[in-house]
Design an enzyme around this catalytic site. Structure first.
Site, PDB file in Angstrom:
ATOM      1  N   GLU A  27      -3.970   4.839   2.514  1.00 41.76           N
ATOM      2  CA  GLU A  27      -3.047   3.908   1.861  1.00 41.76           C
ATOM      3  C   GLU A  27      -3.711   3.338   0.622  1.00 41.76           C
ATOM      4  OE1 GLU A  27      -1.653   0.752   4.339  1.00 41.76           O
ATOM      5  OE2 GLU A  27      -1.974   1.860   6.187  1.00 41.76           O
ATOM      6  N   ASN A  75       1.476   4.754   0.912  1.00 41.26           N
ATOM      7  CA  ASN A  75       0.901   5.652   1.919  1.00 41.26           C
ATOM      8  C   ASN A  75       1.018   7.097   1.454  1.00 41.26           C
ATOM      9  OD1 ASN A  75       1.603   3.071   3.234  1.00 41.26           O
ATOM     10  ND2 ASN A  75       0.877   4.089   5.083  1.00 41.26           N
ATOM     11  N   THR A 116       0.847  -1.194   0.000  1.00 36.64           N
ATOM     12  CA  THR A 116       0.000   0.000   0.000  1.00 36.64           C
ATOM     13  C   THR A 116       0.878   1.237   0.000  1.00 36.64           C
ATOM     14  OG1 THR A 116      -0.102   0.026   2.417  1.00 36.64           O
ATOM     15  CG2 THR A 116      -1.903  -1.103   1.235  1.00 36.64           C
TER      16      THR A 116
HETATM   17  P1  ADP Z   1       5.085   0.929   3.581  1.00 43.07           P
HETATM   18  O1  ADP Z   1       4.834   0.473   4.981  1.00 43.07           O
HETATM   19  O2  ADP Z   1       6.344   1.765   3.442  1.00 43.07           O
HETATM   20  O3  ADP Z   1       3.890   1.617   2.969  1.00 43.07           O
HETATM   21  P2  ADP Z   1       4.373  -1.401   1.990  1.00 43.07           P
HETATM   22  O4  ADP Z   1       4.751  -2.813   2.340  1.00 43.07           O
HETATM   23  O5  ADP Z   1       2.937  -1.010   2.215  1.00 43.07           O
HETATM   24  O6  ADP Z   1       5.365  -0.415   2.738  1.00 43.07           O
HETATM   25  O7  ADP Z   1       4.780  -1.165   0.469  1.00 43.07           O
HETATM   26  C1  ADP Z   1       4.402   0.053  -0.143  1.00 43.07           C
HETATM   27  C2  ADP Z   1       5.317   0.490  -1.272  1.00 43.07           C
HETATM   28  O8  ADP Z   1       5.401  -0.530  -2.263  1.00 43.07           O
HETATM   29  C3  ADP Z   1       4.748   1.693  -1.975  1.00 43.07           C
HETATM   30  O9  ADP Z   1       5.148   2.912  -1.347  1.00 43.07           O
HETATM   31  C4  ADP Z   1       5.334   1.568  -3.384  1.00 43.07           C
HETATM   32  O10 ADP Z   1       6.576   2.245  -3.453  1.00 43.07           O
HETATM   33  C5  ADP Z   1       5.546   0.070  -3.547  1.00 43.07           C
HETATM   34  N1  ADP Z   1       4.573  -0.606  -4.422  1.00 43.07           N
HETATM   35  C6  ADP Z   1       4.907  -1.540  -5.350  1.00 43.07           C
HETATM   36  N2  ADP Z   1       3.829  -2.004  -5.995  1.00 43.07           N
HETATM   37  C7  ADP Z   1       2.755  -1.356  -5.471  1.00 43.07           C
HETATM   38  C8  ADP Z   1       1.344  -1.403  -5.741  1.00 43.07           C
HETATM   39  N3  ADP Z   1       0.825  -2.234  -6.689  1.00 43.07           N
HETATM   40  N4  ADP Z   1       0.527  -0.599  -5.020  1.00 43.07           N
HETATM   41  C9  ADP Z   1       1.038   0.221  -4.069  1.00 43.07           C
HETATM   42  N5  ADP Z   1       2.357   0.306  -3.775  1.00 43.07           N
HETATM   43  C10 ADP Z   1       3.222  -0.463  -4.460  1.00 43.07           C
HETATM   44 MG    MG Z   2       1.903   0.868   3.024  1.00 44.08          MG
END
Ligand code: ADP
Ligand code: MG
Length: 187
Positions: free
Chosen positions: A106, A45, A43
């Site tokens: 998110e 954010n 997600t």
């Molecule tokens: P965080 O806790 O930093 O938000 P996440 O595990 O939720 O980490 O991963 C989010 C990040 O993954 C996003 O900020 C983006 O850079 C990357 N990402 C890759 N593919 C996607 C997708 N399909 N949708 C949203 N984010 C994605």
């Molecule tokens: Mg996230």
């Protein structure tokens, strides 16, 4: 409750209804590392600026759907040179970092990416509400429900009146996503 008890499509074929479309935008920030990516549901954010996004303060917590445009950096492996538009599901909730008194947002974009895109500008056109937040007894139940949310969003957004103007004929420009607002829709 299993996903079978949920509607497969949200909203009428004629298009989004009041108060939608709602909009918000911002540069993707780091989340709380709660392992969304490990679940296969990363997600992106977004910072919530209640002054720029007045509707969000009173928004119902839960899962919404709509379109995201993403200004990927030129060296990102998925960059095409022009902003791309993708279906998305998003959660609006409360931010645990601020003791649950500010909103969090998110976005899960409904396509895979070859690399992260932290820092990229994301613009959202939010077209409807899928469901309220729930407590889950298992991780499997949570993931199953989110996968159902993704299916509902995809199906709902496939309809002509739910697509941003110009998406199909390639005339969509790099500006803010537009879908007919309530007023314009009468023409
Ligand atoms: P965080 O806790 O930093 O938000 P996440 O595990 O939720 O980490 O991963 C989010 C990040 O993954 C996003 O900020 C983006 O850079 C990357 N990402 C890759 N593919 C996607 C997708 N399909 N949708 C949203 N984010 C994605
Ligand atoms: Mg996230």
């Amino acid at each position: 409750m299993s996903s079978t008890s949920r509607p497969a499509i949200i909203g009428p074929d004629s298009g989004p209804e009041v108060p939608y479309p709602l909009r918000m935008s911002g540069a993707v920030i780091s989340g709380f590392g709660r392992g969304s990516k490990e679940l296969g549901i990363p997600t992106a954010n977004l910072p919530v600026d209640a002054a720029a996004t007045p509707w969000i303060s009173s928004a119902k917590s839960g899962v919404y759907f709509g379109w995201a445009s993403l200004g990927l950096a030129p060296d990102h492996p998925d960059a095409t040179g022009s902003p791309a538009f993708f279906p998305m599901v998003m959660s609006i909730g409360y931010n645990p970092f601020y003791k649950n008194d500010t909103r969090s947002a998110e976005v899960h974009v409904l396509r895979p990416f070859k690399a992260d895109f932290y820092g990229s500008e994301m613009r959202l056109l939010i077209l409807g509400f899928i469901r309220e937040e729930k407590d889950y007894s298992s991780l499997e139940a949570l993931v199953e429900d989110i996968n159902t949310d993704c299916d509902v969003a995809r199906k709902s957004l496939e309809r002509a009146a739910w697509k941003p103007k110009g998406l199909d004929d390639g005339t969509l420009d790099g500006g803010f996503l537009t879908i007919q607002d309530g007023e314009e829709k009468k023409n």
